[in-house]
Design an enzyme around this catalytic site. Structure first.
Site, PDB file in Angstrom:
ATOM      1  N   THR A 277      12.027 -74.246 -28.279  1.00 36.41           N
ATOM      2  CA  THR A 277      12.613 -75.145 -27.289  1.00 36.41           C
ATOM      3  C   THR A 277      11.534 -75.402 -26.251  1.00 36.41           C
ATOM      4  O   THR A 277      10.847 -74.489 -25.826  1.00 36.41           O
ATOM      5  CB  THR A 277      13.848 -74.494 -26.618  1.00 36.41           C
TER       6      THR A 277
ATOM      7  N   LEU B 239      13.588 -69.605 -22.546  1.00 39.16           N
ATOM      8  CA  LEU B 239      13.998 -70.628 -23.498  1.00 39.16           C
ATOM      9  C   LEU B 239      14.020 -70.016 -24.890  1.00 39.16           C
ATOM     10  O   LEU B 239      13.234 -69.117 -25.192  1.00 39.16           O
ATOM     11  CB  LEU B 239      13.001 -71.797 -23.493  1.00 39.16           C
ATOM     12  N   ASP B 240      14.918 -70.525 -25.736  1.00 44.23           N
ATOM     13  CA  ASP B 240      14.889 -70.109 -27.136  1.00 44.23           C
ATOM     14  C   ASP B 240      13.552 -70.517 -27.736  1.00 44.23           C
ATOM     15  O   ASP B 240      12.927 -71.501 -27.307  1.00 44.23           O
ATOM     16  CB  ASP B 240      16.005 -70.794 -27.934  1.00 44.23           C
ATOM     17  N   ARG B 241      13.133 -69.785 -28.735  1.00 43.81           N
ATOM     18  CA  ARG B 241      11.908 -70.125 -29.460  1.00 43.81           C
ATOM     19  C   ARG B 241      12.019 -71.571 -29.966  1.00 43.81           C
ATOM     20  O   ARG B 241      13.087 -72.002 -30.390  1.00 43.81           O
ATOM     21  CB  ARG B 241      11.760 -69.169 -30.644  1.00 43.81           C
TER      22      ARG B 241
END
Length: 190
Positions: A11, A7-9
């Site tokens: 998120t 996951l993106d930071r």
């Protein structure tokens, strides 16, 4: 054990991991073939009233850790075209007000920052997103709802029909409930 999705930071939500080599290979193949469907919830700025499938191209600048999204390859500068990747994002509104919309997003292709940049490119940035979002809207939600991150949540993974050793996963769905900060921002947006 090893993680095979990320996951993106900032998120929240589900990630997938294999507890054995066999499991990791199975999961990796499901992601590679896009047979496993991954859904996100996103609270975006503005009112979205209909389902839509977005297609385009994405280029990631590794130096700035930021992506650029365009509808066509021709819109990119010539030197970036060879590194631009095709992307596809499908979304449907779940609930909306004039101020914000809760979207259920199907990540068809899984590129870095794809959902965030794709939604921003159509003027519906994710609330709280400092990289692709609207700073004035983000500030408003920070002050009124305490929003400290982008409101993007990996909500659900749905397995396809699976045979053999992993048949117990056939058409199973796994969900992660929305976190409290997300719910608080949704209350404010009413």
């Amino acid at each position: 054990p090893s993680v095979c999705s990320r996951l993106d930071r900032n998120t929240s939500g589900l990630i997938a991991a294999g507890f054995s080599i066999r499991g990791l290979q199975f999961l990796s193949e499901q992601f590679r073939t896009r047979d496993l469907h991954k859904y996100y919830m996103a609270l975006v700025a503005g009112c979205v009233t209909r389902q839509q499938k977005l297609k385009g191209y994405l280029y990631k600048d590794e130096k700035t850790n930021k992506v650029e999204v365009h509808e066509t390859l021709e819109e990119f500068p010539e030197h970036l075209k060879k590194d631009a990747l095709a992307i596809e994002t499908v979304y449907e509104p779940v609930a909306s007000t004039k101020q914000a919309t809760l979207l259920k997003v199907l990540l068809v292709t899984g590129r870095s920052h794809q959902i965030r940049a794709h939604l921003s490119s159509i003027n519906h940035p994710i609330i709280g997103d400092s990289k692709y979002g609207d700073s004035s809207i983000n500030e408003q939600f920070r002050k009124k709802a305490g929003t400290k991150r982008q409101l993007l949540h990996a909500y659900e993974m749905v397995f396809p029909v699976c045979e053999g050793h992993f048949s117990y996963l056939s058409q199973k769905s796994f969900q992660a409930p929305l976190p409290n900060d997300f719910l608080k921002a949704m209350e404010y947006a009413k």
